[in-house]
Motif scaffolding. Structure first.
Motif, PDB file in Angstrom:
ATOM      1  N   GLN A   1       0.967  -1.191   0.093  1.00  0.00           N
ATOM      2  CA  GLN A   1       0.085   0.076   0.028  1.00  0.00           C
ATOM      3  C   GLN A   1       0.874   1.310   0.173  1.00  0.00           C
ATOM      4  N   ASN A   2       2.045   0.957   0.451  1.00  0.00           N
ATOM      5  CA  ASN A   2       2.910   2.366   0.369  1.00  0.00           C
ATOM      6  C   ASN A   2       4.291   1.976  -0.285  1.00  0.00           C
ATOM      7  N   HIS A   3       4.428   2.494  -1.574  1.00  0.00           N
ATOM      8  CA  HIS A   3       5.586   1.868  -2.266  1.00  0.00           C
ATOM      9  C   HIS A   3       6.682   2.828  -2.024  1.00  0.00           C
ATOM     10  N   ARG A   4       6.441   4.034  -1.647  1.00  0.00           N
ATOM     11  CA  ARG A   4       7.652   5.034  -1.427  1.00  0.00           C
ATOM     12  C   ARG A   4       8.563   4.700  -0.264  1.00  0.00           C
ATOM     13  N   CYS A   5       7.859   4.138   0.627  1.00  0.00           N
ATOM     14  CA  CYS A   5       8.669   3.599   1.698  1.00  0.00           C
ATOM     15  C   CYS A   5       9.817   2.378   1.506  1.00  0.00           C
ATOM     16  N   LYS A   6      10.720   2.346   1.559  1.00  0.00           N
ATOM     17  CA  LYS A   6      11.659   1.329   1.264  1.00  0.00           C
ATOM     18  C   LYS A   6      12.244   0.519   2.469  1.00  0.00           C
ATOM     19  N   LYS A   7      12.502   1.286   3.647  1.00  0.00           N
ATOM     20  CA  LYS A   7      12.794   0.275   4.831  1.00  0.00           C
ATOM     21  C   LYS A   7      11.387   0.261   5.530  1.00  0.00           C
ATOM     22  N   ASN A   8      10.828  -0.817   5.094  1.00  0.00           N
ATOM     23  CA  ASN A   8       9.137  -0.633   5.609  1.00  0.00           C
ATOM     24  C   ASN A   8       9.100  -1.791   6.714  1.00  0.00           C
ATOM     25  N   THR A   9      10.215  -2.071   7.416  1.00  0.00           N
ATOM     26  CA  THR A   9      10.125  -2.983   8.728  1.00  0.00           C
ATOM     27  C   THR A   9      10.663  -2.203   9.776  1.00  0.00           C
ATOM     28  N   LEU A  10      10.082  -2.358  10.922  1.00  0.00           N
ATOM     29  CA  LEU A  10      10.819  -1.624  12.183  1.00  0.00           C
ATOM     30  C   LEU A  10      11.605  -2.847  12.926  1.00  0.00           C
ATOM     31  N   SER A  11      12.968  -2.947  13.304  1.00  0.00           N
ATOM     32  CA  SER A  11      13.451  -4.076  14.013  1.00  0.00           C
ATOM     33  C   SER A  11      13.852  -3.602  15.318  1.00  0.00           C
ATOM     34  N   PHE A  12      13.594  -4.230  16.354  1.00  0.00           N
ATOM     35  CA  PHE A  12      14.040  -3.767  17.783  1.00  0.00           C
ATOM     36  C   PHE A  12      14.559  -5.118  18.434  1.00  0.00           C
ATOM     37  N   VAL A  13      15.541  -4.818  19.209  1.00  0.00           N
ATOM     38  CA  VAL A  13      16.177  -5.556  20.211  1.00  0.00           C
ATOM     39  C   VAL A  13      16.065  -5.474  21.738  1.00  0.00           C
ATOM     40  N   LEU A  14      15.300  -6.221  22.606  1.00  0.00           N
ATOM     41  CA  LEU A  14      15.243  -5.597  24.007  1.00  0.00           C
ATOM     42  C   LEU A  14      16.060  -6.542  24.739  1.00  0.00           C
ATOM     43  N   SER A  15      17.238  -6.076  25.414  1.00  0.00           N
ATOM     44  CA  SER A  15      17.984  -6.995  26.268  1.00  0.00           C
ATOM     45  C   SER A  15      17.779  -6.716  27.547  1.00  0.00           C
ATOM     46  N   PRO A  16      17.422  -7.509  28.462  1.00  0.00           N
ATOM     47  CA  PRO A  16      17.479  -7.326  29.927  1.00  0.00           C
ATOM     48  C   PRO A  16      18.890  -7.696  30.411  1.00  0.00           C
ATOM     49  N   THR A  17      19.385  -7.307  31.453  1.00  0.00           N
ATOM     50  CA  THR A  17      20.633  -7.667  32.031  1.00  0.00           C
ATOM     51  C   THR A  17      20.697  -9.302  32.255  1.00  0.00           C
ATOM     52  N   ILE A  18      21.757  -9.763  32.296  1.00  0.00           N
ATOM     53  CA  ILE A  18      22.086 -11.347  32.296  1.00  0.00           C
ATOM     54  C   ILE A  18      21.534 -11.924  33.624  1.00  0.00           C
ATOM     55  N   GLU A  19      21.278 -11.045  34.560  1.00  0.00           N
ATOM     56  CA  GLU A  19      20.774 -11.523  35.924  1.00  0.00           C
ATOM     57  C   GLU A  19      19.200 -11.423  35.751  1.00  0.00           C
ATOM     58  N   ASP A  20      18.672 -10.363  35.246  1.00  0.00           N
ATOM     59  CA  ASP A  20      17.200 -10.365  34.928  1.00  0.00           C
ATOM     60  C   ASP A  20      16.678 -11.214  33.985  1.00  0.00           C
ATOM     61  N   GLY A  21      17.685 -11.529  32.939  1.00  0.00           N
ATOM     62  CA  GLY A  21      16.906 -12.522  32.235  1.00  0.00           C
ATOM     63  C   GLY A  21      16.849 -13.860  32.575  1.00  0.00           C
ATOM     64  N   LYS A  22      17.819 -14.295  33.706  1.00  0.00           N
ATOM     65  CA  LYS A  22      17.617 -15.556  34.030  1.00  0.00           C
ATOM     66  C   LYS A  22      16.353 -15.864  34.967  1.00  0.00           C
ATOM     67  N   GLU A  23      15.640 -14.747  35.444  1.00  0.00           N
ATOM     68  CA  GLU A  23      14.375 -14.985  36.327  1.00  0.00           C
ATOM     69  C   GLU A  23      13.067 -14.731  35.372  1.00  0.00           C
ATOM     70  N   LEU A  24      13.353 -14.161  34.186  1.00  0.00           N
ATOM     71  CA  LEU A  24      12.048 -13.715  33.477  1.00  0.00           C
ATOM     72  C   LEU A  24      11.303 -15.108  32.914  1.00  0.00           C
ATOM     73  N   LYS A  25      10.248 -15.297  33.232  1.00  0.00           N
ATOM     74  CA  LYS A  25       9.305 -16.108  32.530  1.00  0.00           C
ATOM     75  C   LYS A  25       8.740 -15.801  31.076  1.00  0.00           C
ATOM     76  N   GLU A  26       8.040 -16.920  30.174  1.00  0.00           N
ATOM     77  CA  GLU A  26       7.783 -16.378  29.127  1.00  0.00           C
ATOM     78  C   GLU A  26       6.636 -15.451  28.997  1.00  0.00           C
ATOM     79  N   LYS A  27       5.849 -15.386  30.109  1.00  0.00           N
ATOM     80  CA  LYS A  27       4.846 -14.520  30.114  1.00  0.00           C
ATOM     81  C   LYS A  27       5.414 -13.220  30.363  1.00  0.00           C
ATOM     82  N   GLU A  28       6.461 -13.060  31.154  1.00  0.00           N
ATOM     83  CA  GLU A  28       6.976 -11.676  31.476  1.00  0.00           C
ATOM     84  C   GLU A  28       7.614 -11.281  30.271  1.00  0.00           C
ATOM     85  N   LEU A  29       8.369 -12.066  29.594  1.00  0.00           N
ATOM     86  CA  LEU A  29       8.899 -11.710  28.521  1.00  0.00           C
ATOM     87  C   LEU A  29       7.670 -10.838  27.313  1.00  0.00           C
ATOM     88  N   LYS A  30       6.625 -11.562  27.413  1.00  0.00           N
ATOM     89  CA  LYS A  30       5.553 -11.131  26.530  1.00  0.00           C
ATOM     90  C   LYS A  30       5.017  -9.764  27.169  1.00  0.00           C
TER      91      LYS A  30
END
Length: 289
Positions: A51-80
């Protein structure tokens, strides 16, 4: 938690990376998508993007990185929940989106891909998206009681501050108690106290200063303390008068089995100190007589 974001044009390759089974990837969030593999997801993205041919970079890419210690404790529900809150902060609701958690390493992190083109054909404004991603991730971390970027930065600053103080204390101990007579002795005595001193040599083979490696940190002398610049260290080492004469004549010094050049001001510092010591010794002997 750290947040990074950018606009991309390689949607298919990115979704393939996100779905990478070798990285033990799991889908933790999806919105307005039904595909079961990267190819199907890419086609769904492209259907809206046409629907929008003018926009070439048409996807947004994000990376969300908790600290290593926080990441160990996070469940799938919390990541969502992290993903949902981030999308809300970035005002990206009601768009095609999918997020994967990668846990192939100890550092778990989320890859989120959002269609930059909305169902109305308009492109999401991506100016300052990197900075905005950082700010949104910071807010989400605060909301969920996770470690923020500022807290990580402060912790690192405190760690460096402590290391600097310890190196300075060891330096003072070596200078005042062990009394090195040249740079080689200084380097050796510092190593005996667990500090590795690495000379900084220019391409023209001139000694520029010292770097100090200790507890995982690598700092220039001036970064440790202003009293640990090359000239200040040389001032406090008790060079022998004969060695100082040779240094003054050749503008070089033997160090770690090599001969390196010295800048004129450093030569002056060394020779002045050596001759002051020699004069004091002579006066002392005269008084004893």
């Amino acid at each position: 938690m750290i947040g990074m974001g950018k606009s991309i044009s390689h949607t298919g390759a990115s979704l393939g990376y996100g779905w990478n089974e070798e990285k033990d990837a799991k889908v933790v969030y999806r919105e307005h998508l039904a595909g079961d593999n990267p190819k199907e997801l890419t086609q769904e993205f492209k259907l809206i993007q046409t629907q929008n041919h003018r926009c070439k970079k048409n996807t947004l890419s994000f990376v969300l990185s908790p600290t290593i210690e926080d990441g160990k404790e996070l469940k799938e529900k919390e990541l969502k929940e992290i993903t949902e809150r981030f999308i809300k902060e970035m005002k990206l609701k009601e768009r095609q989106a999918i997020a994967f958690v990668h846990q192939d390493k100890s550092h778990r992190h989320i890859h989120l891909y959002v269609n930059r083109i909305g169902f109305d054909g308009k492109a999401y404004k991506d100016n300052y998206i990197g900075k905005r991603s950082q700010q949104a991730a910071e807010k989400v971390a605060q909301q969920m009681g996770l470690t923020t970027v500022r807290e990580v930065q402060q912790e690192k600053l405190n760690e460096v501050k402590n290391v600097r103080q310890e190196i300075k204390q060891i330096h003072e101990k070596v200078i005042t108690e062990m009394k090195p007579k040249d740079f080689d002795q200084y380097i050796r005595y510092m190593k005996q106290n667990d500090v590795k001193v690495v000379p900084s040599i220019s391409k023209s083979n001139q000694l520029r200063g010292f770097r100090f490696e200790y507890k995982g940190q690598n700092l220039k002398g001036s970064e440790v303390h202003r009293s640990m610049s090359m000239g200040r260290i040389a001032e406090r080492i008790g060079f022998d008068k004969n060695i100082a004469k040779k240094i003054a004549k050749e503008n070089t010094v033997a160090m770690l089995g090599k001969t390196v050049g010295l800048l004129p001001n450093l030569v002056t510092t060394i020779t002045k100190k050596a001759f002051r010591i020699a004069v004091k010794k002579t006066i002392g002997l005269g008084i004893e007589i």
